[in-house]
Scaffold this motif. Sequence first.
Motif, PDB file in Angstrom:
ATOM      1  N   CYS A 247      -5.900  -2.777   8.754  1.00  0.00           N
ATOM      2  CA  CYS A 247      -6.586  -3.046   7.492  1.00  0.00           C
ATOM      3  C   CYS A 247      -6.172  -4.405   6.930  1.00  0.00           C
ATOM      4  O   CYS A 247      -5.351  -5.106   7.508  1.00  0.00           O
TER       5      CYS A 247
ATOM      6  N   ASP B 270       0.447   3.896   1.546  1.00  0.00           N
ATOM      7  CA  ASP B 270       0.616   4.400   2.907  1.00  0.00           C
ATOM      8  C   ASP B 270       1.375   3.346   3.698  1.00  0.00           C
ATOM      9  O   ASP B 270       0.806   2.348   4.149  1.00  0.00           O
TER      10      ASP B 270
ATOM     11  N   GLY C 111      -5.581   0.508  -0.605  1.00  0.00           N
ATOM     12  CA  GLY C 111      -4.396  -0.319  -0.420  1.00  0.00           C
ATOM     13  C   GLY C 111      -3.892  -0.973  -1.687  1.00  0.00           C
ATOM     14  O   GLY C 111      -2.788  -1.518  -1.699  1.00  0.00           O
TER      15      GLY C 111
ATOM     16  N   CYS D 272       0.864  -1.181   0.000  1.00  0.00           N
ATOM     17  CA  CYS D 272       0.000   0.000   0.000  1.00  0.00           C
ATOM     18  C   CYS D 272       0.899   1.229   0.000  1.00  0.00           C
ATOM     19  O   CYS D 272       1.974   1.212   0.616  1.00  0.00           O
TER      20      CYS D 272
ATOM     21  N   CYS E  68      -6.422   3.222   8.690  1.00  0.00           N
ATOM     22  CA  CYS E  68      -6.892   2.320   9.746  1.00  0.00           C
ATOM     23  C   CYS E  68      -6.546   2.876  11.129  1.00  0.00           C
ATOM     24  O   CYS E  68      -7.311   2.684  12.079  1.00  0.00           O
TER      25      CYS E  68
ATOM     26  N   ARG F  14       0.608  -5.453   7.609  1.00  0.00           N
ATOM     27  CA  ARG F  14       2.037  -5.679   7.374  1.00  0.00           C
ATOM     28  C   ARG F  14       2.781  -5.782   8.691  1.00  0.00           C
ATOM     29  O   ARG F  14       2.958  -4.791   9.389  1.00  0.00           O
TER      30      ARG F  14
ATOM     31  N   GLY G 135      -1.073   1.927   8.543  1.00  0.00           N
ATOM     32  CA  GLY G 135      -1.307   3.191   7.851  1.00  0.00           C
ATOM     33  C   GLY G 135      -2.300   4.102   8.553  1.00  0.00           C
ATOM     34  O   GLY G 135      -2.974   3.716   9.523  1.00  0.00           O
TER      35      GLY G 135
ATOM     36  N   GLY H 180     -11.359   2.032   7.027  1.00  0.00           N
ATOM     37  CA  GLY H 180     -10.065   1.441   7.383  1.00  0.00           C
ATOM     38  C   GLY H 180      -9.682   0.315   6.448  1.00  0.00           C
ATOM     39  O   GLY H 180      -8.876  -0.538   6.801  1.00  0.00           O
ATOM     40  N   CYS H 181     -10.242   0.299   5.247  1.00  0.00           N
ATOM     41  CA  CYS H 181      -9.952  -0.733   4.247  1.00  0.00           C
ATOM     42  C   CYS H 181     -10.257  -2.132   4.770  1.00  0.00           C
ATOM     43  O   CYS H 181      -9.367  -2.976   4.956  1.00  0.00           O
TER      44      CYS H 181
ATOM     45  N   LYS I  26     -11.497   6.591  -1.159  1.00  0.00           N
ATOM     46  CA  LYS I  26     -12.023   5.372  -0.529  1.00  0.00           C
ATOM     47  C   LYS I  26     -12.780   5.728   0.733  1.00  0.00           C
ATOM     48  O   LYS I  26     -12.518   6.744   1.373  1.00  0.00           O
TER      49      LYS I  26
END
Length: 505
Positions: free
Chosen positions: A275, A65, A441, A63, A146, A279, A143, A187-188, A417
């Motif tokens: 999200c 971000d 993302g 992503c 989220c 990661r 990110g 927050g995806c 988004k």
Amino acid sequence: MLPQFFDSVVSLVVKTSTDLPPDVRAAMKVAMGQEDSATQSGQALAIIAENIDLAADGEGAICQDTGMPTFEVHVPIGANQVEMRRQIRDAVSEATRRGKLRPNSVDSITGENSGTNLGPGTPIIHFDQWERDDIEVKLILKGGGCENMNAQYSVPVELANLGRADRNLEGVRKCILHAVWNAQGKGCAPGAVGVCIGGDRTSGYVHAKEQLFRTLDDVNPDPRLAELEASIMGEINKLGIGTMGFGGRVSLIGCKIGVQNRLPASFFVSVAYDCWAFRRLGVVLDAKTGAITQWLYRDPASPVIAMADQAGFQRTGREVALQAPLTEAQVRSLKVGDVVLVSGPVFTGRDQVHAYLMKHDPPVDMRGSVLYHCGPVVAKDGDSWRVTAAGPTTSIREEPYQADVIKRYGVRAVIGKGGMGAKTLAALKEAGAVYLNGIGGAAQFYARTITGVEGVSLLEFGTPEAMWHLTVKDFPAIVTMDAHGNSLHKEIEQESAKALAALGV
Ligand code: SF4
């Protein structure tokens, strides 16, 4: 000292930013299996899957971000933490220079971007000593979209659609349900939550975020919390929020709950929402050399499974091709639910650009334009620029400005988004414009739809905040707010609120 420590941390940062861990991949595979591929959530998941593979294959940011780098470091007694902190900071700066992290550290008062991801408070590095003789470094990149959906409840509290949350596990359950419902697609989704019961306001949030270092498939050793985690997972997916809040069966891929003692007068429930681009990785290092001896969360014996099936993102044939600049008649013919493929010029603009446009004329002619809420990762190739990651950012932040920007300058489409509010919806209707929801993302996927970077304005705001003049080809997005007063976000929020109320009984 520790000659390989710097290189090891650079590898950790690069891998974390570009390659989703196996447990998150597995959870997303399950999500894909549960959604009908012909639905909006199904199509969004197909794009996400393709994006995950593209990021890993090309070592690009999953992503755009790349979040707040947060390190949890365990060291043997007597290890030199001062030197390690220095080298971790250098490694973050190096990963930023290589384009694996977006420059994300800005002065909170002036908004000036340090360009290196270094600054007061960034990156976050927590040290702990332990009695082992090796070093463990864990990293999470979470990110802003989220992070903004995190929530802290001081119970007892009255919650919309759920009633009163008391100081017991039933009250905790209601707080978690409320936090996930409130996040919707901003927050995806589908996301994961780390939760802390108790602590104080500060330690509660820290411990909630620490829960995100657990693997999604572990089982809580406390049977009371294990039961609560399982019941939340069962219930939340009945809310119908779905991927990006488009409506669907999967809204959450993980719920991890911890507990800390509290003061008798306080009872906080802290929720850290992450999200789908979850990661998080870790390494174990030799304490004498700093060399990596083991990767955490990854089993080298198990090959990484590809996310996308052979088909990848499938067109249904019903997609509407939109060639920018757009006319009023074109956008008024669109309706909520239409999938569009945008081609032509697109201008990026996020927080600083919107604030600027309230006081100044735009640096470009925006009549008929497509405005993209995006803070891309860009690299300079000689005299030209190349976008290496470019997914949409959360649009609701621009709600105070968007209606004026649309009406004053003739913008015909806004891509972002999570949707926008009532003021923007009214402006879309009045001026003849639409809101297009991209897949949050999906930075690698969207970067590949960019066929040219034609220029840049307002670069003094830093690369994520500048206005980039892009040309795109077949950029897919979904009309979620149309020029007739309809909003998919409003619909899903109302429907999921009813489902939430049913769970609160
Ligand atoms: S996937 Fe969405 S919420 Fe997550 S970091 Fe990217 S833009 Fe932010």
